[in-house]
Write an enzyme that holds these catalytic residues in place. Structure first.
Site, PDB file in Angstrom:
ATOM      1  CE  LYS A   1       3.743  71.349  51.655  1.00  0.00           C
ATOM      2  NZ  LYS A   1       2.442  72.451  51.867  1.00  0.00           N
TER       3      LYS A   1
ATOM      4  CG  ASP B   1       4.404  75.710  53.267  1.00  0.00           C
ATOM      5  OD1 ASP B   1       4.432  75.179  52.175  1.00  0.00           O
ATOM      6  OD2 ASP B   1       4.122  74.284  53.444  1.00  0.00           O
TER       7      ASP B   1
HETATM    8  N1  LIG Z   1      -1.861  77.425  49.269  1.00  0.00           N
HETATM    9  C1  LIG Z   1      -0.709  76.627  49.129  1.00  0.00           C
HETATM   10  O1  LIG Z   1      -0.041  77.058  49.077  1.00  0.00           O
HETATM   11  C2  LIG Z   1      -0.763  75.546  50.040  1.00  0.00           C
HETATM   12  C3  LIG Z   1       0.311  75.069  50.459  1.00  0.00           C
HETATM   13  C4  LIG Z   1      -0.286  73.947  51.548  1.00  0.00           C
HETATM   14  C5  LIG Z   1      -1.045  73.557  51.782  1.00  0.00           C
HETATM   15  N2  LIG Z   1      -2.358  73.902  50.642  1.00  0.00           N
HETATM   16  C6  LIG Z   1      -4.055  73.552  50.661  1.00  0.00           C
HETATM   17  O2  LIG Z   1      -4.114  73.167  52.058  1.00  0.00           O
HETATM   18  C7  LIG Z   1      -5.150  72.033  52.371  1.00  0.00           C
HETATM   19  C8  LIG Z   1      -4.522  71.047  53.195  1.00  0.00           C
HETATM   20  O3  LIG Z   1      -3.187  70.601  52.888  1.00  0.00           O
HETATM   21  P1  LIG Z   1      -2.972  69.994  54.097  1.00  0.00           P
HETATM   22  O4  LIG Z   1      -0.910  69.579  53.813  1.00  0.00           O
HETATM   23  O5  LIG Z   1      -2.651  70.233  55.166  1.00  0.00           O
HETATM   24  O6  LIG Z   1      -2.969  68.580  53.751  1.00  0.00           O
HETATM   25  P2  LIG Z   1      -3.796  67.321  54.516  1.00  0.00           P
HETATM   26  O7  LIG Z   1      -2.293  67.237  55.688  1.00  0.00           O
HETATM   27  O8  LIG Z   1      -3.676  66.108  53.889  1.00  0.00           O
HETATM   28  O9  LIG Z   1      -4.672  67.867  55.722  1.00  0.00           O
HETATM   29  C9  LIG Z   1      -5.801  67.483  55.301  1.00  0.00           C
HETATM   30  C10 LIG Z   1      -6.871  68.329  55.637  1.00  0.00           C
HETATM   31  O10 LIG Z   1      -7.989  67.985  55.460  1.00  0.00           O
HETATM   32  C11 LIG Z   1      -8.853  67.119  56.629  1.00  0.00           C
HETATM   33  N3  LIG Z   1     -10.427  67.171  55.386  1.00  0.00           N
HETATM   34  C12 LIG Z   1      -9.659  66.408  54.130  1.00  0.00           C
HETATM   35  N4  LIG Z   1     -10.763  66.134  53.208  1.00  0.00           N
HETATM   36  C13 LIG Z   1     -12.051  66.034  54.494  1.00  0.00           C
HETATM   37  C14 LIG Z   1     -13.692  65.912  54.292  1.00  0.00           C
HETATM   38  N5  LIG Z   1     -14.528  65.437  53.761  1.00  0.00           N
HETATM   39  N6  LIG Z   1     -14.434  66.105  55.857  1.00  0.00           N
HETATM   40  C15 LIG Z   1     -13.922  67.068  56.569  1.00  0.00           C
HETATM   41  N7  LIG Z   1     -12.445  67.750  56.793  1.00  0.00           N
HETATM   42  C16 LIG Z   1     -11.735  67.182  55.610  1.00  0.00           C
HETATM   43  C17 LIG Z   1      -8.394  66.743  57.221  1.00  0.00           C
HETATM   44  O11 LIG Z   1      -9.143  66.094  58.096  1.00  0.00           O
HETATM   45  P3  LIG Z   1      -8.647  64.844  59.631  1.00  0.00           P
HETATM   46  O12 LIG Z   1      -7.514  64.967  59.945  1.00  0.00           O
HETATM   47  O13 LIG Z   1     -10.273  64.264  59.888  1.00  0.00           O
HETATM   48  O14 LIG Z   1      -8.377  63.648  57.805  1.00  0.00           O
HETATM   49  C18 LIG Z   1      -7.339  67.553  57.619  1.00  0.00           C
HETATM   50  O15 LIG Z   1      -7.454  68.415  58.183  1.00  0.00           O
HETATM   51  C19 LIG Z   1      -4.853  71.804  50.893  1.00  0.00           C
HETATM   52  O16 LIG Z   1      -6.610  71.814  50.543  1.00  0.00           O
HETATM   53  C20 LIG Z   1      -3.781  71.858  49.829  1.00  0.00           C
HETATM   54  O17 LIG Z   1      -4.062  72.140  48.652  1.00  0.00           O
HETATM   55  C21 LIG Z   1      -2.285  75.412  50.130  1.00  0.00           C
END
Ligand SMILES: NC(=O)c1ccc[n+]([C@@H]2O[C@H](COP(=O)([O-])OP(=O)(O)OC[C@H]3O[C@@H](n4cnc5c(N)ncnc54)[C@H](OP(=O)(O)O)[C@@H]3O)[C@@H](O)[C@H]2O)c1
Length: 308
Positions: free
Chosen positions: A77, A133
C-alpha cells in the site's frame, strides 16, 4: 446464496486482481466475484502473490494486459504511492494506495476508466491510485459497533499501514482523545506528530490511558496466528475499561482479543465490515456503479464463517 458468473471465462473476459505477500488468506476474490456476477459483468477478480521487489513489474503487467483495476494489500500500500501515474485525493490524504484503476485516453484527450472502454482499441493507459480503507474503517466502526466518532476516546494498537490510517481517520472524524500503542514506539510517535500537526485539537498520547475509553482498535497483526500474544497488555489496561473492541483481523473471525473482550462485557466486532466496505468502494471505482453490498457481504460471510 452462491452468485454464479454470467458466462464461463472466454477471450472477452476482463480482469481485476489483488496483489499481496502473502495473499492465500484473502477473502476478496469470493466477495468481488460475487459482486461482479451480480452486476452481470463478464469480469473476474484474481489473487496474485507478488513479492514487494516485483510490484513495479506486476503493475506494468496488469496495465499491459488491460486489467480493469487492482487492490493492493500488505506490503504494497505504501510502496504503490510512488508507482502509480497519479493519486486521487483519498490516496494523497491518507498516504497509501489500496485500489488502482487503469484508465484509457480517448481521441479527445479525456481519460476514462478502462472498464468502460473497448480493450481492443490501441489506447494510452495510465494508473490512478485510490485509498478506500480509511472510509471503510469508520463506516464499519459506526455500523458494527454503533459508535459515534465525534468526541470518541480510543486506544489504537499498532502503527503500521492500517494503524496509521485508522488513527488519522479517527482524528479527522473528531475523536477527542487518542492513545497510540505500538511495539516500535518511534512509529507511534511519528503518527502522533502527524495528528498533532493536522488535527491539533485532538489530544494524542503514547501508551495506555489510566481512564476508561470508548474503543480499543487492534490494527496489529497479532491474532492472525493461534500462537500470537494478545495485542493488548491487560496488566496495564484491563479490558472492562473499554466499552467496545474492534479487531481489524477477520480470519480467524474470533481472535483471542475479541473472545476476551466479549467475556469482559465489551461490545466487539471483527474486521469483516472494513474489508467489505473497502472492497465495495473499489468495485464502484472500477465499474462506476453502486456496489451490491448485501451480496458481497453474504459471499464474505460464507467464505470466512462457512455460512451466511
Ligand atoms: N479488515 C481489513 O480490511 C484489513 C485491512 C488492512 C489491514 N488489516 C489487518 O490489520 C493488521 C495490520 O495490517 P497493516 O497493513 O497495518 O500491517 P503492517 O503495516 O505490517 O503493520 C503491522 C503492525 O503489527 C505490529 N506487529 C506485528 N508483529 C508484532 C508482534 N510480534 N508484536 C507486536 N506488534 C506486532 C507492527 O508493529 P511494529 O511497527 O513494531 O512492527 C505494526 O504495528 C493485519 O492484521 C491486517 O490483516 C485488516
Amino acid at each position: 446464496m452462491h452468485q454464479e458468473p454470467t458466462s464461463a471465462i472466454n477471450a472477452s473476459t476482463r480482469y481485476c486482481a489483488v496483489y499481496g505477500w502473502p495473499i492465500r488468506h484473502s477473502a476478496s476474490p469470493a466477495m468481488q466475484n460475487a459482486g461482479l456476477a451480480s452486476l452481470g459483468l463478464d469480469w473476474r477478480y484474481l489473487a496474485f502473490e507478488v513479492h514487494p521487489d516485483l510490484l513495479g513489474e506486476a503493475l506494468a503487467g496488469a496495465r499491459a494486459m488491460k486489467f480493469i483495476g487492482l487492490n493492493l494489500t500488505v506490503p504494497h500500500k505504501l510502496l504503490a504511492v510512488n508507482r502509480v501515474d497519479l493519486l486521487d485525493d483519498s490516496a494523497r490524504l491518507w498516504g497509501a494506495v489500496n485500489t488502482v484503476r487503469f484508465e484509457g485516453r480517448l481521441p479527445s484527450g479525456a481519460w476514462r476508466p478502462l472498464g468502460e472502454l473497448d480493450p481492443s482499441a490501441a489506447l494510452e493507459i495510465r494508473s490512478q491510485g485510490f485509498n478506500t480503507d480509511a472510509e471503510a474503517i469508520t463506516r464499519s466502526l459506526e455500523e458494527d459497533l454503533g459508535l459515534r466518532l465525534e468526541g470518541l476516546a480510543a486506544v489504537v494498537l499498532g502503527a503500521g499501514g492500517a494503524g496509521r490510517v485508522a488513527a488519522l481517520k479517527l482524528a479527522a472524524e473528531g475523536a477527542s482523545r487518542l492513545w497510540l500503542v505500538n511495539r516500535t514506539a518511534e512509529k507511534a510517535a511519528t503518527v502522533a506528530r502527524e495528528i498533532n500537526h493536522l488535527y491539533p485539537s485532538v489530544k494524542t498520547q503514547l501508551g495506555y490511558p489510566a481512564e476508561a475509553v470508548d474503543l480499543i482498535l487492534n490494527a496489529t497483526s497479532l491474532g492472525l496466528k493461534a500462537s500470537d500474544a494478545l495485542p493488548l497488555d491487560e496488566a496495564v489496561f484491563p479490558l472492562p475499561r473499554a466499552r467496545t473492541v474492534y479487531d481489524m483481523i477477520y480470519r480467524p473471525a474470533e481472535t483471542p482479543l475479541l473472545a476476551k473482550a466479549r467475556q469482559a462485557g465489551c461490545q466487539a466486532a471483527n474486521g469483516l465490515g472494513m474489508l467489505l466496505y473497502q472492497g465495495a468502494r473499489a468495485l464502484e471505482i472500477w465499474t462506476g456503479r453502486p456496489a451490491p453490498i448485501d451480496i458481497m457481504r453474504k459471499a464474505l460471510k460464507e467464505n470466512v464463517y462457512g455460512h451466511v
